[in-house]
Design an enzyme around this catalytic site. Sequence first.
Site, mmCIF file in Angstrom:
data_model
loop_
_atom_site.group_PDB
_atom_site.id
_atom_site.type_symbol
_atom_site.label_atom_id
_atom_site.label_comp_id
_atom_site.label_asym_id
_atom_site.label_seq_id
_atom_site.Cartn_x
_atom_site.Cartn_y
_atom_site.Cartn_z
ATOM 1 N N ASP A 182 0.688 -1.266 -0.142
ATOM 2 C CA ASP A 182 -0.172 -0.145 -0.073
ATOM 3 C C ASP A 182 0.713 1.434 0.280
ATOM 4 O O ASP A 182 1.403 1.188 1.186
ATOM 5 C CB ASP A 182 -0.922 -0.190 0.948
ATOM 6 C CG ASP A 182 -1.253 0.811 1.302
ATOM 7 O OD1 ASP A 182 -2.108 1.863 0.473
ATOM 8 O OD2 ASP A 182 -2.046 1.389 2.945
ATOM 9 N N ASP A 198 -2.560 6.598 -5.443
ATOM 10 C CA ASP A 198 -2.387 5.222 -3.839
ATOM 11 C C ASP A 198 -2.479 3.318 -4.377
ATOM 12 O O ASP A 198 -3.777 3.381 -4.569
ATOM 13 C CB ASP A 198 -3.682 6.051 -3.407
ATOM 14 C CG ASP A 198 -3.661 5.209 -1.722
ATOM 15 O OD1 ASP A 198 -2.686 4.132 -1.573
ATOM 16 O OD2 ASP A 198 -4.683 5.562 -1.230
#
Length: 388
Positions: free
Chosen positions: A93, A276
């Site tokens: 992430d 992201d």
Amino acid sequence: MRWFGILGLVALSECLVTIPLTRIKSMRENLREKDKLRDYLEKHPYNMAYKFVDSADLDPGVYYEPMRNYLDLAYVGTISIGTPPQEFRVIFDTGSTDLWVPSIYCTSPACSNHNVFNPLLSSTLRVLGQTIYLQYGSGRVSGFLAYDTVQIGGLVDESQAFGLSLKEPGSFMEYAVFDGILGLGYPSLGLEGITPVFDNLWKQGLISEELFAFYLSKKEEEGSVVMFGGVDHSYYSGDLNWVPVSRPLYWQLTMDSISMNGKVIACDGGCEAILDTGTSLLIGPHDMVFNIQKIIDAKQSDSGEYMINCDTINTLPDIVFTINGVEYPVPASAYIREDHQGTCYSNFDEGTGGVLLSDSWILGDVFLRLYFTVFDRANNTIGLAPAV
């Protein structure tokens, strides 16, 4: 079982380490099938990482780790922690920084559905007794900080700090297919005084270049990779266009505009955007996203999702994200998703709350599947090129 997979072989070269990722069924799909999606959306609106929490809740000596809503996450890889190694499926992430997994001491129902770390089985574990809180949406995961050996493919990261959860309230992780999160954001986003995984890989001389890259496949399950220490040029076409990081906290850049048919429909005059991998959709400010939903004729359903006629996939024009003077078109086949029942949904969503979402965008996997992305920490730049 078709949605489940495990990490394959790790491809090693002289310059980089490539870790295969498996595309899984998202929490949103699991909740929709169980008719629990509307309730979840009401309790857990989308939020970016909670870097700042209410000062009234802060306890001296307690570490606060940012946590988010991972409702649409779709890609996982396998790492191991401890000696001998214990395996976990994690999200790589770029929107958070720290590593955490559940522990055997977790008493929440969610932990019973996931692999949990047993400290008693690792000969290399160190525990200092520091409490951490994993902050998200409407709840807080409690846990503690530990240090152990973390293996990512052929990379052996020694004495790596990571969080172990003790309690996971609510339904946050109960419907998730992954076990934990491995953050790849900047150190300033994570726990104070803690060296994140990527920084340790570099400091320990395990990678030859201070960068990593993602290729997210458009295929159903296999083919996606995250690579550390170099770039495999076979995953993209043309040249990489380099964009400076505007704020070294998230992987954030300045976007020029969002347009359709040559007309600006959002981000007029420029705005900030975050690349992201911890977000699946295209997230933006309420008014701008609402305007786009109107333009593409997406209608809000009882669950709060925006539904759209599947036939428009073949008729709607590209939506173009212009970054640093370069146009990055996103076709209707990408900003509209069709589920297995033949229902179509808009891949645009609005952010509520959080510290960045007043005028910022988050470009998640919808964008990253189209564009191979390099995250260059040495030069604080992001490289983008069409994915093959």
